[in-house]
Design an enzyme around this catalytic site. Structure first.
Site, mmCIF file in Angstrom:
data_model
loop_
_atom_site.group_PDB
_atom_site.id
_atom_site.type_symbol
_atom_site.label_atom_id
_atom_site.label_comp_id
_atom_site.label_asym_id
_atom_site.label_seq_id
_atom_site.Cartn_x
_atom_site.Cartn_y
_atom_site.Cartn_z
ATOM 1 N N HIS A 62 -4.255 6.710 6.825
ATOM 2 C CA HIS A 62 -4.062 5.403 7.456
ATOM 3 C C HIS A 62 -3.320 4.456 6.525
ATOM 4 C CE1 HIS A 62 -7.208 2.769 5.566
ATOM 5 N NE2 HIS A 62 -7.891 3.878 5.405
ATOM 6 N N ASP A 164 -7.263 1.936 -0.802
ATOM 7 C CA ASP A 164 -7.752 2.362 0.506
ATOM 8 C C ASP A 164 -6.825 1.730 1.560
ATOM 9 O OD1 ASP A 164 -9.159 3.068 2.788
ATOM 10 O OD2 ASP A 164 -10.783 1.644 2.452
ATOM 11 N N GLU A 194 -7.015 2.090 11.436
ATOM 12 C CA GLU A 194 -8.172 2.886 11.032
ATOM 13 C C GLU A 194 -9.341 1.997 10.675
ATOM 14 O OE1 GLU A 194 -10.797 5.024 8.081
ATOM 15 O OE2 GLU A 194 -9.677 3.153 7.906
ATOM 16 N N GLU A 195 -9.064 0.868 10.025
ATOM 17 C CA GLU A 195 -10.126 -0.012 9.548
ATOM 18 C C GLU A 195 -10.893 -0.672 10.694
ATOM 19 O OE1 GLU A 195 -11.155 0.012 6.671
ATOM 20 O OE2 GLU A 195 -9.533 0.387 5.244
ATOM 21 N N ASP A 217 -7.787 10.418 2.810
ATOM 22 C CA ASP A 217 -8.315 9.066 2.633
ATOM 23 C C ASP A 217 -8.953 8.963 1.258
ATOM 24 O OD1 ASP A 217 -9.182 6.438 3.189
ATOM 25 O OD2 ASP A 217 -9.820 6.954 5.221
ATOM 26 N N HIS A 304 -12.720 -1.700 -0.787
ATOM 27 C CA HIS A 304 -12.665 -2.945 -0.011
ATOM 28 C C HIS A 304 -12.801 -4.194 -0.872
ATOM 29 C CE1 HIS A 304 -13.336 -1.309 4.351
ATOM 30 N NE2 HIS A 304 -12.419 -0.629 3.672
#
Length: 330
Positions: A62, A164, A194-195, A217, A304
């Site tokens: 992603h 990420d 994707e998130e 990922d 994140h």
């Protein structure tokens, strides 16, 4: 391919979930020398296709990031926002942010609230506006902002926002560059949204109808100080072969094949089991009548957060394992 320069270029693009076009444009430019065609679908996925007569194989990394979206402009010119993807208040305070049009600001906390008890609702963005009118001339309700933090190397480690999942986009590009002969019909998909729930991979997998799927990922590293071992992988341990996360239990045949390929080619590898969090594998394996699906992950610390951390060797190992699977007879 220069890892650091490529990451810097990717993170200079604006690419929160739902607005990945700038990232897709750069990835298309980087991917085109290694494939027969590139196209974008309605969801915004970038699909790079290397044609072959054998099994259809879909790799998915992603390209979207988390971010924040403006919901209200205070009379003083401050911006209230809500999350796009997984934002956590404790990690955001004093973080610089950047809007698509270049406006910059910083995440601040209401002075009446103590940091230890703050929530996202207590935070706001200060873009330097004197009042609401000036703020509205700079940004609008619905505009999105991303972390405006640095990308740099620390020895053999890379520190950057949005590893990420730009680290995995990088690994996929490196694999495409390394790829030699393959009988397989290969689809390298840089997925959107994707998130927000593995959305792009769902439509891409339906359209491609692959025989095999591999989600690429990052995965939470279990070696951070005070780790509660909610994951199994460590930095420097090599490519993490997905066994399970909250979105998927990978097919044993895929786990076995990836482990065999790693052993045969001398690729450092480890197993990836995490208690929470998912990948595009969760959408791919449920497509149509089901897809044989596995995952190749890159261990990452501080996922994140405004600055994440990975090991160069793990990216290289992931790229080599992607290449190995793309080249093998299925």
């Amino acid at each position: 391919m220069d890892m650091l320069k490529t990451l810097q270029a990717l993170n200079a693009c604006h690419g929160p979930s739902g607005d990945e076009g700038d990232v897709a444009a750069l990835l298309e430019k980087l991917a085109m020398p290694y494939v027969d065609e590139c196209r974008r679908d309605t969801m915004g996925n970038l699909i790079a296709h290397r044609k072959g007569g054998g099994s259809r194989v879909m790799f998915a990394a992603h390209m979207d990031s988390i971010g924040c979206i403006v919901t209200h402009i205070e009379k003083e010119g401050y911006l209230r926002f809500c999350k796009v993807g997984g934002l956590h208040a404790a990690e955001l305070l004093s973080t610089p942010v950047r809007f698509k049009n270049g406006v910059r600001g910083v995440v601040c906390l209401n002075e009446s609230v103590e940091a230890k008890s703050m929530t996202l609702d207590d935070l706001y963005l200060d873009i330097g506006a004197h009042d609401a009118d000036e703020a509205r001339a700079m940004v609008q309700i619905g505009d999105t902002a991303v972390f405006d933090t640095a990308v740099f190397a620390a020895g053999d480690r890379l520190i950057s926002p949005y590893l990420d999942n730009r680290a995995s986009c990088l690994a996929m590009l490196m694999a495409m560059e390394q790829l030699q002969e393959s009988e397989n019909d290969l689809y390298f998909v840089f997925t959107a949204q994707e998130e927000l729930g593995l959305r792009g991979a769902k439509t891409a997998a339906y359209a491609i109808d692959p025989d095999y799927g591999v989600a690429v990922d990052v995965t939470p590293a279990a070696d951070a100080l005070g780790s509660k071992h909610s994951g199994s992988s460590v930095l420097g341990g090599g490519a993490a072969i997905k066994v399970m996360d909250s979105s998927v239990i990978c097919h044993p045949q895929m786990v076995s094949r990836l482990e065999s390929l790693a052993e045969e080619r001398g690729i450092p590898a480890q197993r990836d089991v995490i208690r929470s969090g998912g990948t595009d594998a969760g959408s791919i394996y449920l497509s149509r009548m089901g897809v044989l699906t596995g995952g190749i992950s890159i261990p990452c610390r501080y996922i994140h957060a405004p600055q994440e951390l990975v090991d160069r060797g793990d990216i290289e190992a992931a790229a080599r394992l992607i290449t190995a699977f793309a080249e093998c007879r299925l």
